[in-house]
Design a protein around this motif. Structure first.
Motif, PDB file in Angstrom:
ATOM      1  N   ASP A  67       0.861  -1.195   0.000  1.00 27.07           N
ATOM      2  CA  ASP A  67       0.000   0.000   0.000  1.00 27.07           C
ATOM      3  C   ASP A  67       0.896   1.243   0.000  1.00 27.07           C
ATOM      4  O   ASP A  67       1.416   1.643   1.044  1.00 27.07           O
ATOM      5  CB  ASP A  67      -0.900  -0.072   1.247  1.00 27.07           C
ATOM      6  CG  ASP A  67      -1.814   1.136   1.392  1.00 27.07           C
ATOM      7  OD1 ASP A  67      -1.610   2.153   0.696  1.00 27.07           O
ATOM      8  OD2 ASP A  67      -2.728   1.050   2.229  1.00 27.07           O
ATOM      9  N   TYR A  68       1.072   1.845  -1.172  1.00 30.84           N
ATOM     10  CA  TYR A  68       2.038   2.964  -1.272  1.00 30.84           C
ATOM     11  C   TYR A  68       1.697   4.105  -0.311  1.00 30.84           C
ATOM     12  O   TYR A  68       2.594   4.644   0.356  1.00 30.84           O
ATOM     13  CB  TYR A  68       2.117   3.509  -2.709  1.00 30.84           C
ATOM     14  CG  TYR A  68       3.179   4.589  -2.818  1.00 30.84           C
ATOM     15  CD1 TYR A  68       4.530   4.251  -2.897  1.00 30.84           C
ATOM     16  CD2 TYR A  68       2.834   5.940  -2.768  1.00 30.84           C
ATOM     17  CE1 TYR A  68       5.513   5.226  -2.941  1.00 30.84           C
ATOM     18  CE2 TYR A  68       3.820   6.933  -2.816  1.00 30.84           C
ATOM     19  CZ  TYR A  68       5.153   6.565  -2.905  1.00 30.84           C
ATOM     20  OH  TYR A  68       6.129   7.528  -2.933  1.00 30.84           O
ATOM     21  N   ALA A  69       0.413   4.461  -0.246  1.00 26.89           N
ATOM     22  CA  ALA A  69       0.031   5.601   0.611  1.00 26.89           C
ATOM     23  C   ALA A  69       0.382   5.319   2.077  1.00 26.89           C
ATOM     24  O   ALA A  69       0.845   6.221   2.794  1.00 26.89           O
ATOM     25  CB  ALA A  69      -1.456   5.887   0.451  1.00 26.89           C
ATOM     26  N   VAL A  71       2.749   3.273   3.178  1.00 26.99           N
ATOM     27  CA  VAL A  71       4.211   3.288   3.314  1.00 26.99           C
ATOM     28  C   VAL A  71       4.706   4.740   3.390  1.00 26.99           C
ATOM     29  O   VAL A  71       5.521   5.095   4.251  1.00 26.99           O
ATOM     30  CB  VAL A  71       4.877   2.560   2.120  1.00 26.99           C
ATOM     31  CG1 VAL A  71       6.386   2.749   2.137  1.00 26.99           C
ATOM     32  CG2 VAL A  71       4.528   1.075   2.144  1.00 26.99           C
ATOM     33  N   GLU A  72       4.178   5.555   2.498  1.00 28.60           N
ATOM     34  CA  GLU A  72       4.577   6.967   2.450  1.00 28.60           C
ATOM     35  C   GLU A  72       4.248   7.664   3.777  1.00 28.60           C
ATOM     36  O   GLU A  72       5.076   8.416   4.323  1.00 28.60           O
ATOM     37  CB  GLU A  72       3.837   7.645   1.295  1.00 28.60           C
ATOM     38  CG  GLU A  72       4.251   9.078   1.034  1.00 28.60           C
ATOM     39  CD  GLU A  72       3.445   9.690  -0.105  1.00 28.60           C
ATOM     40  OE1 GLU A  72       2.230   9.431  -0.207  1.00 28.60           O
ATOM     41  OE2 GLU A  72       4.043  10.423  -0.891  1.00 28.60           O
ATOM     42  N   ALA A  73       3.062   7.374   4.306  1.00 27.81           N
ATOM     43  CA  ALA A  73       2.650   8.003   5.572  1.00 27.81           C
ATOM     44  C   ALA A  73       3.580   7.583   6.707  1.00 27.81           C
ATOM     45  O   ALA A  73       4.009   8.418   7.529  1.00 27.81           O
ATOM     46  CB  ALA A  73       1.208   7.633   5.893  1.00 27.81           C
ATOM     47  N   ALA A  74       3.920   6.294   6.758  1.00 23.36           N
ATOM     48  CA  ALA A  74       4.789   5.799   7.831  1.00 23.36           C
ATOM     49  C   ALA A  74       6.183   6.414   7.721  1.00 23.36           C
ATOM     50  O   ALA A  74       6.772   6.852   8.731  1.00 23.36           O
ATOM     51  CB  ALA A  74       4.881   4.274   7.774  1.00 23.36           C
ATOM     52  N   MET A  75       6.707   6.474   6.519  1.00 23.33           N
ATOM     53  CA  MET A  75       8.079   6.979   6.351  1.00 23.33           C
ATOM     54  C   MET A  75       8.147   8.482   6.618  1.00 23.33           C
ATOM     55  O   MET A  75       9.118   8.983   7.194  1.00 23.33           O
ATOM     56  CB  MET A  75       8.610   6.632   4.953  1.00 23.33           C
ATOM     57  CG  MET A  75       8.671   5.116   4.741  1.00 23.33           C
ATOM     58  SD  MET A  75       9.500   4.586   3.238  1.00 23.33           S
ATOM     59  CE  MET A  75      11.218   4.518   3.782  1.00 23.33           C
TER      60      MET A  75
END
Ligand code: HXC
Length: 264
Positions: A67-69, A71-75
């Protein structure tokens, strides 16, 4: 890890898949050497349990690498809390043994999505919040990337893609001062991978015999390379595919079995 140092003090590390196995051991080692560590994996309870063992104020995020979104939110959150990411590890993986003719399209897709697409997600989102210059990105690959294995068409295809992705990103992101490398653990004892791929004594013997050293490696053998690549010990290695495999790759898929060898 039996020792600690200030090797990574001031560094911010993000480890996708860092809640179990080799990835968790890397997270623990990074924290022991002073890094601020964030780990991410799918199951919240696994994240919580792992964070409790890492120390040094480790952060945990429950997100699926597919789930790209997410992953992006976590990073982004990890970078906001700990600073731009100096060390980014893509270690989430899925594996099971299945002959290709018995594998469903969704089974193949699932492993490619977790391993290859997931690695793209982690590195692509990570690049936005990486420390530039200076970041070290590391993929956890496998011997399946360069040798065909029976029952592993899905994993071989995914891991081969990861190693090529690593080389392409190293080429493009070198100008930004970002290094991208791949670690290839061979048969490492006590890991989930070995439990899945060598579930009985005869398969364990075959796996040992497939290495030049004739024995399994330890998780710490892999951790030491992950520490090296994350540190300032060298700043000129990028696009490298680095095996920690007791020489398994020397034989390709031919696997030299010490048992079958004539006495020399
Ligand atoms: C054939 C299988 C299968 C099996 C699942 N599938 N297991 N096919 N044989 N043993 C198929 C399912 O039937 C389904 O297809 C599709 O794969 C998706 O399965 P799900 O269970 O819905 O997927 P998901 O819940 O997302 O789980 C992913 C998983 C699972 C990979 C299947 O095993 C997992 O979560 N693994 C994470 C942990 C893991 O694998 N660790 C090992 C890493 S070791 P259909 O068509 O039925 O819908 C490693 C090292 C590699 O990677 C190198 C070692 C040396």
């Amino acid at each position: 890890m039996s020792f600690a140092s200030n090797l990574l003090v001031g560094r911010s590390a993000f480890i996708a898949g860092g809640t179990s196995g080799i990835n968790l051991a890397i997270a623990q080692a990074y924290a022991a050497h002073g890094a601020k560590v964030a780990v991410m994996s799918r199951k919240p309870e696994k994240v919580d349990a792992a964070v409790a063992t890492i120390g040094n104020g480790a952060l945990g995020f429950a997100a699926d690498v597919r789930d790209y979104a997410a992953v992006e939110a976590a990073m982004t959150a990890a970078a906001a809390a700990n600073g731009p990411l100096d060390i980014i590890i893509s270690g989430a993986a899925g594996n099971f043994l299945s002959p290709a003719a018995a594998l469903s399209a969704n089974g193949f897709k699932t492993v490619v999505d977790i391993d290859l697409l997931g690695s793209f997600h982690v590195f692509r989102a990570g690049f936005e919040v990486a420390a530039k210059p200076g970041a070290s990105m590391i993929a956890l690959s496998a011997p399946q990337a360069s040798a065909p294995y029976v029952g592993q068409a899905h994993v071989c295809a995914a891991k081969a893609g990861i190693d090529m992705l690593v080389k392409c990103l190293a080429l493009e992101w070198g100008a930004a001062g970002v290094r991208v490398n791949s670690i290839v653990p061979g048969p490492i004892d006590g890991t989930e991978g070995m439990a899945r791929l060598a579930p009985n004594p005869s398969m364990r013997k075959l796996a040992e015999g497939a290495t030049a050293l004739g024995r399994f490696g330890t998780t710490d053998d892999v951790v030491q390379l992950a520490l090296f690549l994350a540190s300032d010990a060298d700043s000129y290695i990028t696009g490298a595919i680095m095996a920690v495999d007791g020489g398994q790759m020397l034989a390709g898929n031919a696997s030299f079995s010490h048992e079958k060898m004539p006495a020399i």
